[in-house]
Design an enzyme around this catalytic site. Structure first.
Site, PDB file in Angstrom:
ATOM      1  N   GLN A 109       0.745  -1.121  -0.262  1.00 43.42           N
ATOM      2  CA  GLN A 109       0.045  -0.054   0.005  1.00 43.42           C
ATOM      3  C   GLN A 109       0.818   1.300  -0.013  1.00 43.42           C
ATOM      4  O   GLN A 109       0.268   2.318  -0.097  1.00 43.42           O
ATOM      5  CB  GLN A 109      -1.023  -0.003   1.486  1.00 43.42           C
ATOM      6  CG  GLN A 109      -1.815  -1.168   1.225  1.00 43.42           C
ATOM      7  CD  GLN A 109      -2.682  -1.242   2.535  1.00 43.42           C
ATOM      8  OE1 GLN A 109      -2.194  -1.899   3.306  1.00 43.42           O
ATOM      9  NE2 GLN A 109      -3.768  -0.462   2.784  1.00 43.42           N
ATOM     10  N   ILE A 111       3.774   3.939  -1.233  1.00 47.17           N
ATOM     11  CA  ILE A 111       4.363   4.854  -2.297  1.00 47.17           C
ATOM     12  C   ILE A 111       5.834   5.213  -2.296  1.00 47.17           C
ATOM     13  O   ILE A 111       6.310   5.753  -3.298  1.00 47.17           O
ATOM     14  CB  ILE A 111       3.524   6.109  -2.600  1.00 47.17           C
ATOM     15  CG1 ILE A 111       3.949   6.741  -1.373  1.00 47.17           C
ATOM     16  CG2 ILE A 111       1.979   5.793  -2.842  1.00 47.17           C
ATOM     17  CD1 ILE A 111       3.350   8.360  -1.894  1.00 47.17           C
ATOM     18  N   HIS A 127      -1.403   1.450  -4.271  1.00 51.01           N
ATOM     19  CA  HIS A 127      -1.566   2.697  -4.277  1.00 51.01           C
ATOM     20  C   HIS A 127      -0.761   3.440  -5.005  1.00 51.01           C
ATOM     21  O   HIS A 127      -0.529   4.667  -4.710  1.00 51.01           O
ATOM     22  CB  HIS A 127      -1.677   3.262  -2.810  1.00 51.01           C
ATOM     23  CG  HIS A 127      -2.446   2.571  -2.241  1.00 51.01           C
ATOM     24  ND1 HIS A 127      -2.664   2.705  -0.730  1.00 51.01           N
ATOM     25  CD2 HIS A 127      -3.815   1.904  -2.372  1.00 51.01           C
ATOM     26  CE1 HIS A 127      -3.887   2.034  -0.202  1.00 51.01           C
ATOM     27  NE2 HIS A 127      -4.440   1.465  -1.248  1.00 51.01           N
ATOM     28  N   CYS A 160       4.577  19.955 -17.147  1.00 51.75           N
ATOM     29  CA  CYS A 160       4.790  19.075 -18.137  1.00 51.75           C
ATOM     30  C   CYS A 160       5.639  20.008 -19.457  1.00 51.75           C
ATOM     31  O   CYS A 160       5.322  20.914 -19.795  1.00 51.75           O
ATOM     32  CB  CYS A 160       3.575  18.577 -19.034  1.00 51.75           C
ATOM     33  SG  CYS A 160       3.845  17.904 -20.435  1.00 51.75           S
ATOM     34  N   CYS A 163       3.260  20.607 -22.722  1.00 52.43           N
ATOM     35  CA  CYS A 163       2.099  21.390 -22.860  1.00 52.43           C
ATOM     36  C   CYS A 163       1.828  22.264 -21.534  1.00 52.43           C
ATOM     37  O   CYS A 163       0.961  22.959 -21.548  1.00 52.43           O
ATOM     38  CB  CYS A 163       0.747  20.460 -22.827  1.00 52.43           C
ATOM     39  SG  CYS A 163       0.309  19.478 -21.200  1.00 52.43           S
TER      40      CYS A 163
END
Length: 260
Positions: A109, A111, A127, A160, A163
């Site tokens: 679970q 990250i 997750h 990004c 964009c």
């Protein structure tokens, strides 16, 4: 094992025997496996991440879409602690089990990428992960290295390069569905295992919390190693309320006959 009580040593021995006699072992890990690495968990009183912040206000999909700056303000200290952390003995002991063909998969679970840093090769990331970010507009995915370390240093929200839209870390926020591929893999492992070891999870977050029940209902053994009881403690073969960074290596040493 001399630092453990007699009752704990008996439980460690029993856990080792269950592992030795099982053919398909799966671990489910939660935030409690990483606290010894300096990463706060979510629910510990006074120190957990939710002791100071309301999760739906800072870590939800709605917050990210409408006020990404609020999310990133909350996220920055967490990412900082994750980047400064290293795998602890519990992570490394699970890798030993995997390398000795005694652990089939780790469903996590977390990250924090610590299982991967420790050398584990079959990690199902329920997750999501900090390893990548995805553009919220053009959906281009990027490796975290050029974006998250500068964010930790300066606090500047990553955008990004194509964009200019905000990049979202590929972690699951409240209101988002789990990654379907990872969820399918986790369910398969839960249904096929004959032993599940829950490590450092309060089993309060669905749907991940239901995986051990799926295993138990199909006849699998269950070991729970956590700092407090869970809803499934009454169904577990063994409950160990101990420091996972101490007890997991002790169990693994017993399994691999390295405890002298």
């Amino acid at each position: 094992m001399t630092s453990f009580s007699g009752q704990t040593i008996e439980a460690i021995d029993y856990a080792a025997e269950l592992i030795k006699n099982s053919r398909h072992i799966v671990a489910l890990t939660g935030a409690g496996i990483s606290t010894a690495s300096g990463i706060p968990d979510f629910r510990s009183e006074g120190t957990g991440l939710w002791a100071k912040d309301e999760p739906l206000e800072v870590a939800s999909q709605i917050t990210f879409r409408t006020h990404p700056e609020d999310f990133f303000t909350w996220f920055r200290p967490l990412v900082t602690s994750i980047f400064e952390s290293k795998p602890n003995p519990a992570h490394l002991a699970l890798v030993e089990l995997e390398q000795n063909d005694k652990l089939h998969a780790i469903i996590t679970q977390n990250i924090d990428i610590l299982h991967q840093k420790s050398g584990a090769t079959h990690v199902i990331k329920l997750h999501g992960t900090l390893a990548t970010l995805t553009c919220t507009q053009c959906y281009q995915q990027y490796n975290y290295q050029p974006y998250l370390p500068p964010f930790v240093e300066t606090g500047k929200i990553p955008h990004c390069p194509k964009c200019q839209a905000v990049l979202k870390p590929d972690v699951i926020l409240f209101g988002e569905q789990l990654p379907q591929k990872a969820w399918r893999q986790a369910q398969i492992q839960a249904r096929q295992c004959d032993l599940m070891i829950v490590i450092g999870s309060s089993l309060e977050v669905l749907p991940a919390a239901g995986l051990p029940m799926q295993a138990v209902d199909r006849g699998a053994h269950l070991i729970i190693i956590n700092n407090s009881p869970t809803y499934l403690s009454v169904r577990a073969d063994i409950n160990l309320y101990e420091d996972v960074a101490q007890v997991i290596p002790a169990i693994v040493k017993r399994v691999l006959n390295h405890d002298g």
